[in-house]
Scaffold this motif. Structure first.
Motif, mmCIF file in Angstrom:
data_model
loop_
_atom_site.group_PDB
_atom_site.id
_atom_site.type_symbol
_atom_site.label_atom_id
_atom_site.label_comp_id
_atom_site.label_asym_id
_atom_site.label_seq_id
_atom_site.Cartn_x
_atom_site.Cartn_y
_atom_site.Cartn_z
ATOM 1 N N ASN A 60 0.805 -1.227 0.000
ATOM 2 C CA ASN A 60 0.000 0.000 0.000
ATOM 3 C C ASN A 60 0.836 1.274 0.000
ATOM 4 O OD1 ASN A 60 -1.665 -2.133 1.994
ATOM 5 N ND2 ASN A 60 -2.851 -1.237 0.326
ATOM 6 N N GLY A 61 1.983 1.234 -0.653
ATOM 7 C CA GLY A 61 2.795 2.431 -0.787
ATOM 8 C C GLY A 61 3.535 2.855 0.462
ATOM 9 N N ARG A 62 3.643 1.959 1.443
ATOM 10 C CA ARG A 62 4.325 2.329 2.692
ATOM 11 C C ARG A 62 5.831 2.463 2.508
ATOM 12 N NH1 ARG A 62 0.643 -1.715 4.424
ATOM 13 N NH2 ARG A 62 -1.069 -0.878 5.684
ATOM 14 N N ALA A 63 6.376 1.811 1.494
ATOM 15 C CA ALA A 63 7.824 1.878 1.255
ATOM 16 C C ALA A 63 8.086 1.724 -0.239
ATOM 17 C CB ALA A 63 8.552 0.780 2.037
ATOM 18 N N VAL A 64 9.238 2.196 -0.650
ATOM 19 C CA VAL A 64 9.708 2.042 -2.028
ATOM 20 C C VAL A 64 11.070 1.371 -1.967
ATOM 21 C CG1 VAL A 64 10.444 3.215 -4.133
ATOM 22 C CG2 VAL A 64 8.438 4.046 -2.879
ATOM 23 N N GLY A 65 11.213 0.254 -2.654
ATOM 24 C CA GLY A 65 12.489 -0.445 -2.653
ATOM 25 C C GLY A 65 13.474 0.198 -3.608
ATOM 26 N N LYS A 66 14.670 0.415 -3.129
ATOM 27 C CA LYS A 66 15.731 0.997 -3.963
ATOM 28 C C LYS A 66 16.933 0.066 -3.946
ATOM 29 C CE LYS A 66 18.821 4.974 -4.516
ATOM 30 N NZ LYS A 66 19.291 6.248 -3.933
#
Length: 414
Positions: free
Chosen positions: A177-183
């Motif tokens: 739900n958009g809580r984090a973005v993997g980089k």
């Protein structure tokens, strides 16, 4: 609306998951059909291991991989479904398809990408989080080697690695739900080989870029919000108490039982996705938050001995309720009973319902049953109370069907 917003987000690719099957796969893949007259996705839908059952024929408009070129670096992206996730989908929606070994197909297309398309980097995106699958992909070597793996499905937040000769393979999953973005950053040598990596999950608290707003995305959300605003803001009734997901699961099992005119009702705990707070406004949008899946009520007649065996050995993931005067201990092994549940539970081949007698697909969406109960309660009460008698409006006209059964208070064992 979803495709329009994803287009605005400028995705490079999208890997198929179990929820793309919720309303039938064709309703999703049409957005990737160039001849479709509505809004079309400007990114590919990936599912390298998604095939028609017992074939290696992939459904139309699902691709195995995408090639992206950035700063003269060619990146191959392979998307797969996690192995065995057919069980996470209603049988009727997935019975024509199968998800073959993601390790094999990732390796197969990694080699194709390196040999035939001269890519520099191969990324695997798996809608799944199996350690076995991650380890198997990490063990791929030579032209089949994968440089980084992105997981999904289990909604976890982690950064891991698979140890191997040379540079280890990072594995990342970035919550839900958009809580984090993997980089993931891969550093290459002058000859194009990965020499090291960094992997992290970014959040709004750790990266200021994620706390800002996008005017383009906000405008699109506002446009679609205005169209559904009545559903979001019309308060049907307020919640009298705080009701947990487990309590609402038992309540839905009772509504399924009553609407199916059955002796026994079941609803799976995983089908209830949210709770209610005391005095919370309940809208149609709230009901979608709690019960997002369009599962219908289905019934069958089963022998008591089969029901007892299923409840004792196979129904641990479901809430089970009984008509007044009946319990697990009083079921007659030789008598037949009508059992009602949602179609996701009903259609699973390991469950006994599909082999029952007098099977009925009512066509009634379980969420609609709850809405009917809430609207009926709202005629005489200011707050929704799970302890009130169940009174259902007939869902296809204005005739009221009144039931005498009282909802039992179910004691949920810790």
């Amino acid at each position: 609306s979803t495709i329009d917003i994803l287009n605005a987000m400028q995705l490079e690719s999208f890997t198929i998951g179990n929820h793309e099957f919720d309303w039938s796969l064709d309703k999703v893949t049409r957005y990737f059909d160039p001849s479709y007259e509505g809004i079309k996705a400007n990114f590919p839908l990936l599912g390298a291991n998604v095939f028609y059952k017992d074939t290696t024929i992939r459904p139309d408009f699902i691709d195995a991989y995408q090639i992206v070129e950035k700063a003269n670096i060619k990146i191959g992206i392979i998307g797969t479904m996690g192995y065995g996730l057919e069980s996470s989908i209603a049988t009727a929606m997935v019975e024509d398809y199968e998800f073959q070994d993601p390790i094999y197909w990732t390796g197969y297309y990694a080699e194709e990408l390196r040999v035939n398309h001269d890519v520099d980097i191969v990324l695997a995106v798996i809608h799944g989080s199996s350690d076995y699958t991650n380890q198997g992909i990490g063990a791929l070597t030579g032209q089949s080697r994968v440089d980084a793996t992105f997981n999904g499905h289990s909604h976890q937040n982690y950064v891991r690695f698979e140890a191997r000769t040379g540079v280890d393979m990072p594995v990342i999953q970035s919550s839900s739900n958009g809580r984090a973005v993997g980089k993931v950053t891969l550093n290459l040598s002058t000859t194009g080989e990965v020499i090291n990596y960094q992997a992290q999950n970014l959040t709004a608290s750790s990266d200021a870029r994620l706390s800002g707003q996008s005017a383009i995305i906000d405008a699109k959300i506002s446009y679609y919000y205005d169209q559904v605003e009545p559903l979001l803001n019309e308060v049907i009734i307020k919640s009298k108490e705080t009701y947990s997901r487990d309590q609402l699961t038992y309540y839905m099992a009772e509504l399924i039982r009553v609407s199916g005119e059955a002796a026994i009702g079941l609803h799976n705990f995983g089908g209830t996705r949210s709770s209610l707070e005391q005095n919370q406004n309940i809208t149609v949008a709230t009901l979608y938050d709690i019960f997002p899946f369009d599962n219908k009520v289905k019934t069958a007649r089963l022998k008591g001995s089969i029901i007892i065996d299923f409840i004792e050995n196979g129904a641990s993931g479901s809430a089970v309720v009984y008509e007044q005067g009946l319990s697990l201990g009083t079921i007659d092994p030789n008598q037949y009973y009508v059992v009602a549940t949602n179609e996701y539970v009903f259609d699973q081949t390991d469950n006994p319902f599909i082999d029952g007698d007098d099977i009925i697909d009512t066509g009634i969406i379980i969420r609609d049953v709850l809405e009917a109960v809430l609207r009926k309660q709202a005629e005489t009460h200011t707050h929704f109370d799970i302890n009130l008698p169940v009174v259902l409006s007939k869902l296809h006209d204005t005739v009221l069907l009144k039931f005498d059964e009282m909802i039992e208070i179910i004691s949920i064992q810790a």
